[in-house]
Write a protein that holds these residues in place. Structure first.
Motif, mmCIF file in Angstrom:
data_model
loop_
_atom_site.group_PDB
_atom_site.id
_atom_site.type_symbol
_atom_site.label_atom_id
_atom_site.label_comp_id
_atom_site.label_asym_id
_atom_site.label_seq_id
_atom_site.Cartn_x
_atom_site.Cartn_y
_atom_site.Cartn_z
ATOM 1 N N GLY A 85 -18.231 -2.113 1.495
ATOM 2 C CA GLY A 85 -18.465 -3.627 0.785
ATOM 3 C C GLY A 85 -17.949 -4.373 0.817
ATOM 4 O O GLY A 85 -16.185 -3.744 0.947
ATOM 5 N N PRO A 86 -17.499 -5.273 0.787
ATOM 6 C CA PRO A 86 -17.219 -6.430 0.576
ATOM 7 C C PRO A 86 -15.555 -6.751 -1.007
ATOM 8 O O PRO A 86 -16.644 -6.400 -1.275
ATOM 9 C CB PRO A 86 -17.056 -8.304 1.084
ATOM 10 N N GLY A 87 -14.686 -7.509 -0.394
ATOM 11 C CA GLY A 87 -13.851 -7.840 -2.222
ATOM 12 C C GLY A 87 -12.975 -6.952 -2.124
ATOM 13 O O GLY A 87 -12.738 -5.999 -1.482
ATOM 14 N N SER A 88 -12.527 -7.160 -3.369
ATOM 15 C CA SER A 88 -11.660 -6.848 -3.890
ATOM 16 C C SER A 88 -12.157 -5.007 -4.665
ATOM 17 O O SER A 88 -12.759 -5.371 -5.599
ATOM 18 C CB SER A 88 -10.281 -7.514 -4.708
ATOM 19 N N PRO A 89 -11.677 -3.940 -4.547
ATOM 20 C CA PRO A 89 -12.015 -3.050 -5.172
ATOM 21 C C PRO A 89 -11.096 -3.086 -7.202
ATOM 22 O O PRO A 89 -11.115 -1.876 -7.035
ATOM 23 C CB PRO A 89 -11.247 -1.894 -4.322
ATOM 24 N N ILE A 90 -10.354 -4.068 -6.959
ATOM 25 C CA ILE A 90 -9.178 -4.351 -8.420
ATOM 26 C C ILE A 90 -10.342 -4.988 -9.517
ATOM 27 O O ILE A 90 -10.501 -4.784 -10.750
ATOM 28 C CB ILE A 90 -7.973 -3.825 -8.116
ATOM 29 N N GLU A 91 -10.844 -5.799 -8.855
ATOM 30 C CA GLU A 91 -11.151 -7.389 -9.871
ATOM 31 C C GLU A 91 -11.977 -7.033 -10.683
ATOM 32 O O GLU A 91 -12.594 -7.895 -11.434
ATOM 33 C CB GLU A 91 -10.970 -8.000 -8.470
ATOM 34 N N SER A 92 -12.986 -6.088 -10.083
ATOM 35 C CA SER A 92 -14.163 -5.868 -10.650
ATOM 36 C C SER A 92 -14.294 -4.785 -11.417
ATOM 37 O O SER A 92 -15.430 -4.584 -12.089
ATOM 38 C CB SER A 92 -15.263 -4.732 -9.546
ATOM 39 N N LYS A 93 -12.980 -4.613 -12.152
ATOM 40 C CA LYS A 93 -12.882 -3.209 -13.318
ATOM 41 C C LYS A 93 -13.397 -4.401 -14.701
ATOM 42 O O LYS A 93 -13.168 -5.355 -14.486
ATOM 43 C CB LYS A 93 -11.802 -3.411 -13.225
ATOM 44 N N GLY A 94 -14.086 -3.352 -15.031
ATOM 45 C CA GLY A 94 -15.018 -4.316 -16.357
ATOM 46 C C GLY A 94 -16.378 -4.295 -16.256
ATOM 47 O O GLY A 94 -17.145 -4.944 -17.683
ATOM 48 N N GLU A 95 -16.234 -5.083 -15.362
ATOM 49 C CA GLU A 95 -17.792 -5.357 -14.714
ATOM 50 C C GLU A 95 -19.167 -4.027 -14.607
ATOM 51 O O GLU A 95 -19.059 -3.049 -14.718
ATOM 52 C CB GLU A 95 -17.809 -5.885 -12.794
ATOM 53 N N SER A 96 -19.796 -4.832 -15.600
ATOM 54 C CA SER A 96 -21.132 -4.222 -15.664
ATOM 55 C C SER A 96 -21.812 -3.628 -14.212
ATOM 56 O O SER A 96 -21.802 -1.767 -14.906
ATOM 57 C CB SER A 96 -22.263 -4.964 -16.275
ATOM 58 N N TRP A 97 -22.135 -3.650 -13.216
ATOM 59 C CA TRP A 97 -21.954 -2.153 -12.156
ATOM 60 C C TRP A 97 -21.619 -2.177 -11.426
ATOM 61 O O TRP A 97 -21.107 -0.589 -11.113
ATOM 62 C CB TRP A 97 -22.602 -3.795 -10.618
ATOM 63 N N SER A 139 -13.194 -0.820 8.692
ATOM 64 C CA SER A 139 -12.907 -2.179 8.707
ATOM 65 C C SER A 139 -13.111 -2.625 7.670
ATOM 66 O O SER A 139 -13.477 -2.138 6.426
ATOM 67 C CB SER A 139 -14.461 -2.309 9.010
ATOM 68 N N ARG A 140 -11.495 -2.812 6.765
ATOM 69 C CA ARG A 140 -11.078 -2.594 5.849
ATOM 70 C C ARG A 140 -9.877 -3.910 5.246
ATOM 71 O O ARG A 140 -9.042 -4.014 6.026
ATOM 72 C CB ARG A 140 -11.126 -1.574 4.814
#
Length: 275
Positions: free
Chosen positions: A66-78, A159-160
């Motif tokens: 999937g797209p986007g940062s694998p760091i900025e999602s830290k703590g998000e519910s999903w 692809s990354r």
């Protein structure tokens, strides 16, 4: 449970972005069902966009890129739900010796798991990696059943914008994880080779590359003007044409797509048949 049935949860990590990966995963599942004459069913869970998360009642789980940062999602519910699911799978496997649940984590999902288990440094690349590249198996990778039937090196779609480098081997040993594949050697580039596949446990494996990618989907990507321009600008027109010409080469991504995820599914259905 019927030994000829397999229930699979497919986790969509694309957050609504258009992609070919989900189609590739579904095609592999359908082909595996038909070729092995088993009752394979699968459900799709849109985790990032809709918060859909599968329960623990599946035999196998495949989580997409999937797209986007694998760091900025830290703590998000999903993300918490995703990590909780991995914990549930591991807890189930720890308690059940005779029957296991399996998970395969692709690209973005792989990066998240590496961060969760603190196996390396998740960092943004200097530039986007997109194309068909050789990948090198480690000694552990050459012995791992997930790569039975593959060459070394083998070719896959990459692809990354992010990568996992600097493996923490103390953390690997503590986790019982194994590094199975690394980025190709680039003698003219003084950068660390990133990790391309890890066996997180006996039942959970991940790849930075896209084992679900097929010639149809890759051709659709390569013919997009922005993708063509990016590849030509970075690697030259000849490299772009070589990528197009290699799509139907049976020794490249056709081989990778026919081996890795089917091997994962074969292990899952084989485990149920042993039960």
């Amino acid at each position: 449970m019927d030994k000829s049935s397999l229930k699979v949860a497919v986790i969509d990590m694309n957050n609504g972005a258009p992609n070919q990966g989900m189609r590739g995963i579904q095609e592999i599942l359908s082909r595996f069902k038909n070729e092995n004459n088993i009752d394979l069913t699968f459900d799709i869970f849109d985790l990032r966009q809709k918060g859909e998360v599968p329960g623990i009642g599946y035999d196998a789980y495949i989580s997409s890129g999937g797209p986007g940062s694998p760091i900025e999602s830290k703590g998000e519910s999903w993300e918490n739900d995703f990590f909780n699911l991995l914990d549930q799978i591991e807890a189930f496997n720890h308690k059940n010796d005779d029957r296991k649940k399996y998970a395969f984590l692709i690209c973005h999902s792989f990066q998240l798991a590496c961060r969760k288990y603190e196996l390396g440094n998740v960092t943004e690349r200097r530039s986007n990696a997109f194309g068909i590249f050789p990948i090198t198996l480690t000694e552990d990778g050459e012995k791992d059943e997930i790569f039975n039937g593959i060459t070394n090196p083998f070719f896959s779609v990459d692809s990354r914008d992010w990568q996992v480098i600097e493996p923490d081997f103390a953390a690997f040993e503590k986790k019982g994880a194994k590094l199975l594949a690394i980025e190709k050697e680039r003698k003219h580039v003084d950068l660390e080779r990133c990790m391309m596949s890890i066996r997180f446990s006996n039942e959970i494996i991940g790849t930075q590359f896209h084992p679900e990618a097929d010639p149809v989907g890759m051709k659709m990507y390569l013919l997009q003007e922005e993708k063509k321009k990016a590849i030509v600008d970075m690697h030259g027109e000849q490299k772009y044409l070589d990528m197009l010409n290699s799509l139907d080469d049976p020794a490249r991504i056709v081989l990778t797509q026919s081996v890795i995820l089917p091997n994962f599914l074969q292990k899952a259905i084989g485990d149920l048949q042993e039960v």
